[in-house]
Design an enzyme around this catalytic site. Structure first.
Site, PDB file in Angstrom:
ATOM      1  N   CYS A  82       0.929  -1.232  -0.268  1.00  0.00           N
ATOM      2  CA  CYS A  82       0.373   0.040   0.192  1.00  0.00           C
ATOM      3  C   CYS A  82       1.112   0.985   0.019  1.00  0.00           C
ATOM      4  O   CYS A  82       0.404   1.907  -1.067  1.00  0.00           O
ATOM      5  CB  CYS A  82      -0.914  -0.068   1.311  1.00  0.00           C
ATOM      6  SG  CYS A  82      -1.481   1.305   1.131  1.00  0.00           S
TER       7      CYS A  82
ATOM      8  N   CYS B  92      -6.299  -2.678   7.163  1.00  0.00           N
ATOM      9  CA  CYS B  92      -7.604  -2.333   6.848  1.00  0.00           C
ATOM     10  C   CYS B  92      -8.431  -2.747   6.420  1.00  0.00           C
ATOM     11  O   CYS B  92      -9.718  -2.568   6.713  1.00  0.00           O
ATOM     12  CB  CYS B  92      -7.699  -0.721   6.652  1.00  0.00           C
ATOM     13  SG  CYS B  92      -7.016  -1.459   4.218  1.00  0.00           S
TER      14      CYS B  92
END
Length: 379
Positions: free
Chosen positions: A118, A215
């Protein structure tokens, strides 16, 4: 920019009021403090928050970054401190660049680290380009890592607080990205110091808990996410001893990780057994004694090198390496095979080295990070 002008606190030769900084805001206390700190110093702050997945479905998911409540918190900090804030929809990019590879890697028997991907593929790539489009002079984040100016330009260094250091997750930051990035919290002695600053700035998130999970896996149940992304992935198979004996049945390779001992359902044996290999093609979970987990030679690829001299300029590099985020650096010899591949030889064998994890390179005598790469099985 005039080169003879005094440098501001971000190392740029102009007054803070003329320096635009895009702050990547997750909605947590760290990035909020960064934004508030820079705003108080007089910088032209622009807050940006990424919507990485359907935050409407994530409103009830506490402990996961970039969910709906986090977007709300970031926006509130921006309103309270008086600087503009934007929410960017990166769902498609995040799905393609991070989640899909996570699923494929996990199904391949690896133990992926999506937070690194990410940073590499979304935050420090697309978001960084967006910051440049906004005519920012630099981009600041709430990561606990330090950027120092060396003889040959910016260097990456571990955070002052070893307990909060996030260097393992940022090893793939390139020299070009490092030139544009700033990490204002890296020098702080503790997370308590960050929360004290949040309280001083009157931020509503001063006591907000830290996010603990990936997440898009807010409850820590990787297998459930994989089954949703790849229907049929949790097919049962055999638990096999390294010597070939079939010891039992399992409910899907995706439910197991290298080094796992508990939850195998094969009790009553004279020796404790650990998962030593996951064979996705045969759907076998291979178990054996603990000493089989020890590894000394590690193939590494996709290396991002942050040394002053080229990676291939010498036959060996004597550095410390980390093969898991939770482990301390260990003494090693790194042998380049190409500009982006190498072989790492640990001086002392390490248990549970797993494909899909990162191998990060550290200077043995100071805080500098020399990059790193991805552990794989080799040919």
């Amino acid at each position: 920019m005039p080169k003879d002008a005094p440098l501001n606190s971000l190392g740029l030769p102009k007054p803070p009021s003329e320096t635009r900084v895009v702050v990547a805001m997750s909605g947590g206390v760290d990035s909020s403090v960064v934004a508030a700190m820079l705003k108080e110093e007089g910088y032209d702050v622009v807050g940006v928050t990424l919507q990485l997945y359907d935050h409407g479905a994530a409103l009830a998911k506490k402990g996961a970054c970039c969910a709906g409540i986090d977007i709300h918190d970031a926006r509130r900090v921006a309103e309270d401190m008086g600087f503009p804030h934007y929410v960017l929809d990166y769902e498609n990019i995040f799905q393609e660049a991070v989640i899909e590879e996570f699923a494929d890697s996990y199904l391949g028997g690896a133990t992926p680290v999506p937070c690194i991907r990410c940073n590499e593929r979304v935050k420090f790539k697309d978001l960084l380009e967006t910051a440049k489009d906004l005519e920012a002079d630099c981009m600041a984040t709430g990561h606990y890592i330090q950027r120092k100016t060396g003889a040959r330009g910016p260097e990456l260094h571990s955070a002052a607080d070893a307990a909060r250091d996030q260097s393992y997750f940022l090893f793939s930051t390139t020299p070009e990205q490092l030139d544009f990035l700033r990490f204002p919290l890296g020098h702080l002695p503790s997370k308590a110091a960050t929360r004290e600053l949040a309280a001083r700035y009157g931020l509503a998130v001063a006591d907000k808990p830290d996010s603990q999970d990936i997440c898009f896996v807010p409850d820590g149940n990787y297998a459930k996410v994989i089954e949703k992304l790849r229907p049929g992935a949790a097919e049962p198979g055999e638990i096999v001893h390294i010597d070939g004996r079939v010891l039992g049945q399992h409910r899907g390779v995706i439910h197991y990780t290298i080094g796992q001992r508990r939850g195998l359902g094969i009790g009553g044996l004279s020796e404790p057994l650990y998962v030593v290999r996951l064979d996705v093609e045969t759907r076998q979970v291979v178990v054996g004694p603990k000493d089989l987990l020890a590894t000394r030679t590690i193939p590494v690829r996709e290396i991002n090198w942050l040394g002053d001299a080229p990676f291939t300029s010498q036959a060996e590099w004597q550095l410390d390496v980390k093969v898991r985020s939770t482990r301390p650096p260990r003494e090693a010899i790194i042998r380049p095979l190409s500009e982006t591949t190498g072989e790492v030889e640990l001086v002392v064998a390490e248990e549970g080295v797993s494909p899909g994890q990162a191998c990060v390179f550290y200077a043995p005598d100071n805080s500098r990070i020399f990059g790193g790469g991805w552990i794989w099985r080799g040919h």
